[in-house]
Design an enzyme around this catalytic site. Structure first.
Site, PDB file in Angstrom:
ATOM      1  N   GLY A  30      14.813   1.542   0.947  1.00 43.10           N
ATOM      2  CA  GLY A  30      13.653   1.182   0.128  1.00 43.10           C
ATOM      3  C   GLY A  30      13.809  -0.206  -0.472  1.00 43.10           C
ATOM      4  O   GLY A  30      12.882  -1.009  -0.457  1.00 43.10           O
ATOM      5  N   TYR A  60      11.930   1.232  -9.333  1.00 44.66           N
ATOM      6  CA  TYR A  60      11.198  -0.042  -9.415  1.00 44.66           C
ATOM      7  C   TYR A  60      11.587  -0.825 -10.665  1.00 44.66           C
ATOM      8  O   TYR A  60      11.777  -2.036 -10.616  1.00 44.66           O
ATOM      9  CB  TYR A  60       9.685   0.198  -9.404  1.00 44.66           C
ATOM     10  CG  TYR A  60       9.176   0.838  -8.128  1.00 44.66           C
ATOM     11  CD1 TYR A  60       9.727   0.533  -6.884  1.00 44.66           C
ATOM     12  CD2 TYR A  60       8.144   1.754  -8.159  1.00 44.66           C
ATOM     13  CE1 TYR A  60       9.263   1.113  -5.725  1.00 44.66           C
ATOM     14  CE2 TYR A  60       7.668   2.343  -6.997  1.00 44.66           C
ATOM     15  CZ  TYR A  60       8.228   2.024  -5.784  1.00 44.66           C
ATOM     16  OH  TYR A  60       7.769   2.606  -4.638  1.00 44.66           O
ATOM     17  N   VAL A 114      10.571   6.345   2.676  1.00 46.48           N
ATOM     18  CA  VAL A 114      11.818   6.549   3.395  1.00 46.48           C
ATOM     19  C   VAL A 114      12.026   8.065   3.474  1.00 46.48           C
ATOM     20  O   VAL A 114      11.897   8.765   2.462  1.00 46.48           O
ATOM     21  CB  VAL A 114      13.006   5.872   2.676  1.00 46.48           C
ATOM     22  CG1 VAL A 114      14.327   6.189   3.373  1.00 46.48           C
ATOM     23  CG2 VAL A 114      12.782   4.367   2.589  1.00 46.48           C
ATOM     24  N   GLU A 172       0.830  -1.201   0.000  1.00 46.47           N
ATOM     25  CA  GLU A 172       0.000   0.000   0.000  1.00 46.47           C
ATOM     26  C   GLU A 172       0.868   1.256   0.000  1.00 46.47           C
ATOM     27  O   GLU A 172       0.624   2.181  -0.760  1.00 46.47           O
ATOM     28  CB  GLU A 172      -0.936  -0.004   1.214  1.00 46.47           C
ATOM     29  CG  GLU A 172      -1.810   1.229   1.334  1.00 46.47           C
ATOM     30  CD  GLU A 172      -2.799   1.400   0.186  1.00 46.47           C
ATOM     31  OE1 GLU A 172      -3.224   2.548  -0.037  1.00 46.47           O
ATOM     32  OE2 GLU A 172      -3.157   0.409  -0.483  1.00 46.47           O
TER      33      GLU A 172
END
Length: 160
Positions: free
Chosen positions: A99, A133, A89, A85
């Site tokens: 992270g 990501y 950091v 969710e």
């Protein structure tokens, strides 16, 4: 050399979690949308049958970030999934691996729980996060459009 650790969040972390939620909301220019309180965090995350869980990242014993996750379900895989969710950091601690360590811990939890997927959403304008990501192998799901119902709309629809 400083050391990073990840630990499960506990009820005594409610104020800390609210602090990180507020910092995240400020970063996302949505501070006015935060309705969470210490009490609502305690009652939703730390009850006898929680459906949402948290992790705290610490550097040398100081909390520097958090993640909140829950389980969903994939009908196509017939397996649970882990849904991230929020992950945050504090800015002054970014770039040290916090992270990535939080994501790695959640990936490990997903595998331990037999999850077929580990998923999350990211704001389209958040290029630093999206680039990060993708650098760890995550793939954006651009063909999906998210929908949400909340507040009065949710109430009206449910009761109408």
């Amino acid at each position: 050399m400083s050391s990073l650790t990840i630990r499960p969040a506990v009820a005594q972390d409610a104020a800390l979690i609210l602090h990180f939620i507020t910092e995240l909301a400020i970063y996302e220019k949505a501070e006015h949308e935060v309705l969470a309180t210490e009490e609502s965090i305690k009652s939703s995350m730390f009850n006898d049958n929680p459906h949402v869980f948290g992790l705290i990242c610490e550097r040398d014993g100081q909390a520097i970030g958090f993640a909140v996750y829950f389980y969903n379900y994939s009908t196509w895989l017939a397996k649970p999934g882990l849904y991230l969710e929020d992950l945050y950091v504090s800015p002054e601690h970014r770039g040290a691996g916090a992270g990535k360590l939080l994501l790695k811990k959640m990936a490990q939890i997903a595998l331990e729980k037999g999850c077929g997927r580990f998923e999350w959403s990211c704001l389209d304008w958040n290029k630093p996060s999206r680039d990060f990501y993708e650098s760890i192998g995550a793939v954006s799901q651009d063909e999906w459009v998210g929908y949400r119902m909340s507040g009065q709309t949710l109430t009206d629809f449910a009761r109408g």
